[in-house]
Design a protein around this motif. Structure first.
Motif, PDB file in Angstrom:
ATOM      1  N   THR A 122      26.014  43.052  50.040  1.00 55.38           N
ATOM      2  CA  THR A 122      25.048  42.974  48.946  1.00 55.38           C
ATOM      3  C   THR A 122      23.659  43.326  49.475  1.00 55.38           C
ATOM      4  N   GLU A 173      29.833  32.024  39.590  1.00 55.89           N
ATOM      5  CA  GLU A 173      29.803  33.371  39.056  1.00 55.89           C
ATOM      6  C   GLU A 173      29.031  34.262  40.021  1.00 55.89           C
ATOM      7  N   LYS A 174      29.292  35.543  39.934  1.00 55.93           N
ATOM      8  CA  LYS A 174      28.561  36.513  40.760  1.00 55.93           C
ATOM      9  C   LYS A 174      27.066  36.312  40.550  1.00 55.93           C
ATOM     10  N   VAL A 206      30.518  37.957  44.588  1.00 56.10           N
ATOM     11  CA  VAL A 206      31.587  38.087  43.592  1.00 56.10           C
ATOM     12  C   VAL A 206      31.867  36.691  43.033  1.00 56.10           C
ATOM     13  N   GLY A 207      32.375  36.646  41.819  1.00 56.37           N
ATOM     14  CA  GLY A 207      32.735  35.353  41.244  1.00 56.37           C
ATOM     15  C   GLY A 207      34.019  34.826  41.855  1.00 56.37           C
ATOM     16  N   ASP A 260      37.513  38.267  39.499  1.00 55.07           N
ATOM     17  CA  ASP A 260      37.611  39.640  39.004  1.00 55.07           C
ATOM     18  C   ASP A 260      37.434  40.599  40.181  1.00 55.07           C
ATOM     19  N   LYS A 261      38.554  41.157  40.663  1.00 50.74           N
ATOM     20  CA  LYS A 261      38.488  42.058  41.825  1.00 50.74           C
ATOM     21  C   LYS A 261      37.628  43.285  41.561  1.00 50.74           C
ATOM     22  N   GLU A 301      34.719  43.382  40.595  1.00 52.97           N
ATOM     23  CA  GLU A 301      33.342  43.130  41.043  1.00 52.97           C
ATOM     24  C   GLU A 301      33.105  43.683  42.455  1.00 52.97           C
ATOM     25  N   GLU A 353      31.275  46.959  42.804  1.00 58.02           N
ATOM     26  CA  GLU A 353      29.832  46.994  42.584  1.00 58.02           C
ATOM     27  C   GLU A 353      29.052  46.767  43.886  1.00 58.02           C
TER      28      GLU A 353
END
Length: 127
Positions: free
Chosen positions: A10, A51-52, A72-73, A106-107, A109, A112
């Motif tokens: 990130t 959550e992300k 990521v979440g 949620d893979k 993510e 991103e």
């Protein structure tokens, strides 16, 4: 600065290592280097869900304190308890000493995030 291959990153200098539906999350070598000598780590509890983008941990050094944000979440399935006793392990090897392990929500993510090559370019612009 060391950038580990095969991880995702990130702009806040967290890393993610994906293994199926699970992911290890930690701070990058860049982050630990800029924080300096790390003296305290605050981690969430197992079963906490984030959550992300939410902050999930805090890392304190002799110079500064910094929140750590979810790249990521996910639901926390394990924490690195060794860091509670020896936070300086992050200075020794930020990639070996992960903070938490999560079950991904949620893979998609992951897509991103930056790959290692993109992160190296990002770091070059930061300097």
């Amino acid at each position: 600065m060391k950038v580990a291959k095969g991880l995702f990153y990130t702009k806040d200098h967290e890393w993610v290592k994906v293994d199926g539906e699970m992911a290890l999350i930690g701070i990058s070598d860049y982050a630990q280097h800029h924080l300096g000598d790390i003296v305290y780590v605050e981690l969430p509890d197992v079963d906490d869900e984030f959550e992300k983008g939410e902050d999930f941990a805090a890392v304190e050094s002799v110079k500064a304190a910094s929140d750590v944000y979810m790249p990521v979440g996910g639901k926390v399935v394990a924490i690195n308890e060794e860091l509670m006793d020896d936070p300086a392990l992050l200075n020794t090897d930020a990639f070996e000493n992960w903070l938490i392990k999560v079950e991904l929500v949620d893979k998609a993510e992951i897509e991103e995030l930056m790959n290692d090559e993109d992160y190296e370019k990002f770091l070059a612009e930061e300097e």
